[in-house]
Design a protein around this motif. Structure first.
Motif, PDB file in Angstrom:
ATOM      1  N   ALA A 146       0.837  -1.208   0.000  1.00 43.80           N
ATOM      2  CA  ALA A 146       0.000   0.000   0.000  1.00 43.80           C
ATOM      3  C   ALA A 146       0.872   1.260   0.000  1.00 43.80           C
ATOM      4  O   ALA A 146       0.605   2.204  -0.749  1.00 43.80           O
ATOM      5  N   TYR A 151      -1.193   4.148  -1.738  1.00 50.22           N
ATOM      6  CA  TYR A 151      -2.560   4.070  -1.225  1.00 50.22           C
ATOM      7  C   TYR A 151      -2.605   4.804   0.105  1.00 50.22           C
ATOM      8  O   TYR A 151      -1.630   4.799   0.852  1.00 50.22           O
ATOM      9  N   SER A 152      -3.740   5.400   0.421  1.00 47.44           N
ATOM     10  CA  SER A 152      -3.868   6.156   1.665  1.00 47.44           C
ATOM     11  C   SER A 152      -3.824   5.235   2.886  1.00 47.44           C
ATOM     12  O   SER A 152      -3.439   5.667   3.966  1.00 47.44           O
ATOM     13  N   SER A 153      -4.212   3.973   2.701  1.00 47.58           N
ATOM     14  CA  SER A 153      -4.190   3.016   3.807  1.00 47.58           C
ATOM     15  C   SER A 153      -4.260   1.597   3.258  1.00 47.58           C
ATOM     16  O   SER A 153      -4.630   1.380   2.099  1.00 47.58           O
ATOM     17  N   THR A 154      -3.940   0.646   4.106  1.00 51.29           N
ATOM     18  CA  THR A 154      -4.069  -0.766   3.743  1.00 51.29           C
ATOM     19  C   THR A 154      -5.537  -1.097   3.470  1.00 51.29           C
ATOM     20  O   THR A 154      -5.848  -1.850   2.544  1.00 51.29           O
ATOM     21  N   HIS A 156      -7.833   0.888   2.280  1.00 53.13           N
ATOM     22  CA  HIS A 156      -8.202   1.413   0.957  1.00 53.13           C
ATOM     23  C   HIS A 156      -7.739   0.455  -0.139  1.00 53.13           C
ATOM     24  O   HIS A 156      -8.501   0.127  -1.059  1.00 53.13           O
ATOM     25  N   LEU A 157      -6.503  -0.017  -0.041  1.00 52.99           N
ATOM     26  CA  LEU A 157      -5.986  -0.978  -1.018  1.00 52.99           C
ATOM     27  C   LEU A 157      -6.824  -2.258  -0.998  1.00 52.99           C
ATOM     28  O   LEU A 157      -7.234  -2.767  -2.040  1.00 52.99           O
ATOM     29  N   ASN A 159      -9.912  -2.736  -0.027  1.00 53.74           N
ATOM     30  CA  ASN A 159     -11.249  -2.481  -0.582  1.00 53.74           C
ATOM     31  C   ASN A 159     -11.209  -2.387  -2.108  1.00 53.74           C
ATOM     32  O   ASN A 159     -12.068  -2.942  -2.798  1.00 53.74           O
ATOM     33  N   GLN A 160     -10.199  -1.692  -2.633  1.00 56.13           N
ATOM     34  CA  GLN A 160     -10.076  -1.542  -4.078  1.00 56.13           C
ATOM     35  C   GLN A 160      -9.751  -2.896  -4.730  1.00 56.13           C
ATOM     36  O   GLN A 160     -10.262  -3.218  -5.797  1.00 56.13           O
TER      37      GLN A 160
END
Length: 184
Positions: A146, A151-154, A156-157, A159-160
């Motif tokens: 991440a 990525y802004s956070s783990t 966020h990664l 989820n994406q």
């Protein structure tokens, strides 16, 4: 003479193109994803032969400006994700606009029309492909990945990743283990 080639995504692609051009006795001056400059001027017969030879190995010679622009966008995105990770922190639309010298909305409409998805979706899909590669071939944690891919956070990664693939990174890693065990 500049040639524009579709489906170039990595250094191995560049080597395949160089090999094919050398077989045809063309002199390569420079090569970057999607573009090759050669010292030779090609006649119609040579272009047809080269086009046929490239198709055999999975590439396509591009002859219209719109297709070249779309391939250039794809090449720039792949280049950022795989080779110029420091640019992941920059604004993608500004980067593409600057490199291609065109308004982003024009680039976006052209890309969506030709590819059936937005530039952003293509960018995300390419990042997720790299995440998969890193999960399979690397001992990096999801948190490290991440950070590397901005990525802004783990979360966020994660989820994406799930939104793109339908499974979580953890489930993907478990699938990898099952595949490896079945291959043995």
């Amino acid at each position: 003479m500049k040639l524009y080639i579709k489906n170039m995504v990595c250094g191995r692609c560049e080597l395949a193109i160089i090999t094919e051009l050398k077989k045809m006795k063309f002199t390569v001056i420079s090569i970057v994803l999607g573009e090759v400059e050669i010292a030779n001027n090609l006649d119609e017969s040579q272009i047809k032969t080269l086009s046929k030879n490239l198709k055999i190995i999975g590439f396509e010679l591009l002859d219209d400006k719109q297709n070249r622009t779309v391939e250039r966008i794809k090449s720039l995105i792949i280049d950022i994700i795989h080779y110029k990770k420091e640019l992941l922190k920059s604004n993608l639309s500004n980067y593409l606009t600057s490199d291609l010298g065109q308004d982003y909305s024009t680039l976006s409409k052209l890309f969506s029309k030709n590819e059936g998805l937005t530039i952003e979706h293509y960018f995300i899909a390419q990042k997720i492909e790299l995440v998969k590669e890193l999960l399979i071939n690397n001992d990096m944690t999801l948190g490290q990945i991440a950070i590397q891919l901005n990525y802004s956070s783990t979360a966020h990664l994660s989820n994406q990743f799930k939104k793109t693939t339908g499974i979580t990174p953890t489930q993907f890693k478990k699938l990898k283990v099952l595949i490896v065990k079945n291959d043995l």
